[in-house]
Design an enzyme around this catalytic site. Structure first.
Site, PDB file in Angstrom:
ATOM      1  N   ASP A  68       0.649  -1.446  -0.281  1.00  0.00           N
ATOM      2  CA  ASP A  68      -0.301  -0.385  -0.189  1.00  0.00           C
ATOM      3  C   ASP A  68       0.780   1.214   0.300  1.00  0.00           C
ATOM      4  O   ASP A  68       0.188   2.075   0.105  1.00  0.00           O
ATOM      5  CB  ASP A  68      -1.253   0.435   1.491  1.00  0.00           C
ATOM      6  CG  ASP A  68      -2.293  -0.906   0.533  1.00  0.00           C
ATOM      7  OD1 ASP A  68      -2.600  -0.532  -0.199  1.00  0.00           O
ATOM      8  OD2 ASP A  68      -2.736  -0.603   1.897  1.00  0.00           O
ATOM      9  N   ARG A  93       0.535  -1.486   7.577  1.00  0.00           N
ATOM     10  CA  ARG A  93       1.123  -0.520   6.753  1.00  0.00           C
ATOM     11  C   ARG A  93       1.971   0.492   7.814  1.00  0.00           C
ATOM     12  O   ARG A  93       2.699   0.916   7.197  1.00  0.00           O
ATOM     13  CB  ARG A  93       0.154   0.212   6.650  1.00  0.00           C
ATOM     14  CG  ARG A  93      -0.669   0.119   5.114  1.00  0.00           C
ATOM     15  CD  ARG A  93      -1.762   0.934   4.698  1.00  0.00           C
ATOM     16  NE  ARG A  93      -0.868   1.957   3.832  1.00  0.00           N
ATOM     17  CZ  ARG A  93      -1.353   3.011   3.655  1.00  0.00           C
ATOM     18  NH1 ARG A  93      -2.850   3.253   3.733  1.00  0.00           N
ATOM     19  NH2 ARG A  93      -0.719   3.963   2.425  1.00  0.00           N
ATOM     20  N   ARG A 138      -9.718   6.318  10.609  1.00  0.00           N
ATOM     21  CA  ARG A 138      -8.013   5.490  11.198  1.00  0.00           C
ATOM     22  C   ARG A 138      -7.720   7.125  11.485  1.00  0.00           C
ATOM     23  O   ARG A 138      -7.316   6.115  13.165  1.00  0.00           O
ATOM     24  CB  ARG A 138      -8.109   6.037   9.599  1.00  0.00           C
ATOM     25  CG  ARG A 138      -7.903   4.965   8.337  1.00  0.00           C
ATOM     26  CD  ARG A 138      -8.003   3.415   9.450  1.00  0.00           C
ATOM     27  NE  ARG A 138      -8.328   2.567   7.509  1.00  0.00           N
ATOM     28  CZ  ARG A 138      -7.231   2.481   6.466  1.00  0.00           C
ATOM     29  NH1 ARG A 138      -6.237   2.729   6.776  1.00  0.00           N
ATOM     30  NH2 ARG A 138      -7.953   1.561   5.889  1.00  0.00           N
ATOM     31  N   HIS A 167     -11.391   7.286   5.304  1.00  0.00           N
ATOM     32  CA  HIS A 167     -10.720   8.289   4.631  1.00  0.00           C
ATOM     33  C   HIS A 167     -11.373   9.891   4.674  1.00  0.00           C
ATOM     34  O   HIS A 167     -12.360   9.287   3.322  1.00  0.00           O
ATOM     35  CB  HIS A 167      -9.332   8.201   4.083  1.00  0.00           C
ATOM     36  CG  HIS A 167      -8.032   7.616   4.645  1.00  0.00           C
ATOM     37  ND1 HIS A 167      -7.488   6.161   4.025  1.00  0.00           N
ATOM     38  CD2 HIS A 167      -7.592   7.202   5.076  1.00  0.00           C
ATOM     39  CE1 HIS A 167      -6.502   6.107   4.481  1.00  0.00           C
ATOM     40  NE2 HIS A 167      -6.442   6.378   5.466  1.00  0.00           N
ATOM     41  N   CYS A 261      -5.473   9.334  -2.687  1.00  0.00           N
ATOM     42  CA  CYS A 261      -4.442   8.763  -2.407  1.00  0.00           C
ATOM     43  C   CYS A 261      -3.761   8.630  -2.714  1.00  0.00           C
ATOM     44  O   CYS A 261      -2.409   8.080  -2.371  1.00  0.00           O
ATOM     45  CB  CYS A 261      -5.675   7.025  -1.951  1.00  0.00           C
ATOM     46  SG  CYS A 261      -6.791   7.485  -1.780  1.00  0.00           S
TER      47      CYS A 261
HETATM   48  N1  ARG Z   1      -5.407  -0.189   0.850  1.00  0.00           N
HETATM   49  C1  ARG Z   1      -5.114   1.280   1.621  1.00  0.00           C
HETATM   50  C2  ARG Z   1      -5.749   1.652   3.105  1.00  0.00           C
HETATM   51  O1  ARG Z   1      -6.684   0.568   3.787  1.00  0.00           O
HETATM   52  C3  ARG Z   1      -5.207   2.733   0.652  1.00  0.00           C
HETATM   53  C4  ARG Z   1      -5.510   3.884   1.489  1.00  0.00           C
HETATM   54  C5  ARG Z   1      -5.555   4.865   0.712  1.00  0.00           C
HETATM   55  N2  ARG Z   1      -5.159   5.966   0.328  1.00  0.00           N
HETATM   56  C6  ARG Z   1      -6.564   7.400   1.089  1.00  0.00           C
HETATM   57  N3  ARG Z   1      -5.583   8.267   0.867  1.00  0.00           N
HETATM   58  N4  ARG Z   1      -7.311   7.230   0.720  1.00  0.00           N
HETATM   59  O2  ARG Z   1      -5.513   1.799   4.134  1.00  0.00           O
END
Ligand code: ARG
Length: 273
Positions: A68, A93, A138, A167, A261
């Site tokens: 990612d 991550r 998040r 997000h 993203c």
């Molecule tokens: N697979 C990543 C996650 O879930 C995607 C992140 C996407 N980034 C964003 N800025 N929305 O963390």
């Protein structure tokens, strides 16, 4: 470049090791096929689009085992020459954070470390002289106070309520210093009321636009780079005088990501003109 467009300095990460190996948002299905070569070609088209618009694109080296890492927006928050590093919610991550931190430090930014979960520009968006900060999935609410202290911009908390729009940058696009587009249904009633108060002229996106990650767009104030599939939103943007550029990022969308993203804005003390 037209008079209204701001030349941007952007950070991106080539999706060399991109894959969908785990599921940390509802878009991710590790059993579904991903075309890794196509992902790289689509990302390359995004990068070339920025270059053609006159933006400066910097690259961070991708790290094996961090699929990612292509989503550079989550690497930090960079405003006025200050860079706040990130702390991911998910262990998958976590190792991206020191890689991005090292890049900012080497690039000469003044570093700040997060005290709470903070997923960078995925959740923290500068609009004019205020920061909109997402929470609910998040970035931790507690990090919003630290952001205000570090950057010195008032922080407005945005409560996200739909797990598909986990997000803030999947639910809201900053178009210029006064204007945003957003999906009302992605926000709590209180946050919706705040958005109406702050941005009475905002563009309201449809669920159909949001479901193709249409709001995960990058604007320089005049040109808006957005997923090609977000046709209703593109039409609304053109009605308002923006020039829209559709990009197909079908493979990266399988990880829940779109153009924004993949793109981190690097803001120096003064915008690069
Ligand atoms: N697979 C990543 C996650 O879930 C995607 C992140 C996407 N980034 C964003 N800025 N929305 O963390």
């Amino acid at each position: 470049m037209t008079m209204d467009a701001t030349r941007q300095r952007l950070l991106m990460c080539r999706p060399t090791y991109f894959a969908v190996d785990y599921a940390i948002n509802p878009w991710m299905d590790p059993t579904a096929p991903v075309d890794a070569d196509l992902a790289i070609r689509q990302w390359e088209q995004l990068r070339q689009t920025y270059v053609d618009l006159g933006h400066e694109v910097e690259l961070i080296d991708p790290v094996p085992g961090l699929p990612d890492m292509v989503f550079a927006a989550n690497g930090g928050t960079v405003i006025d020459g200050k860079a706040m590093a990130v702390q991911f919610r998910d262990p998958q991550r976590a190792d991206e954070a020191p890689a991005y931190r090292a890049w900012f430090e080497a690039a000469g930014f003044e570093m700040y470390d997060p005290k709470h979960i903070n997923e960078g520009e995925g959740d923290i968006l500068l609009v004019g002289d205020q920061l909109l900060a997402g929470t609910g999935f998040r970035t931790a609410h507690a990090s919003h106070a630290q952001l205000q202290e570090v950057f010195g911009y008032p922080v407005v908390t945005m409560q996200l309520v739909d797990p598909r729009f986990y997000h803030l940058d999947t639910a809201l696009t900053v178009l210029d210093e006064q204007t945003v587009a957003y999906l009302p249904e992605a926000f709590s009633p209180g946050s919706r009321a705040v958005l109406r108060r702050l941005f009475p002229d905002a563009i309201h996106a449809t669920m159909a636009d949001a479901e193709v990650l249409g709001l995960n767009a990058v604007s320089d104030g005049r040109h808006v780079v957005l997923p090609a599939q977000a046709t209703d939103l593109a039409a609304k943007l053109r009605d308002r005088g923006y020039h829209t550029i559709g990009i197909d990022l079908s493979e990266l969308r399988k990880a829940g990501g779109g153009p924004k993203c993949c793109t981190l804005r690097l803001r120096q003390g003064k915008a690069v003109k």
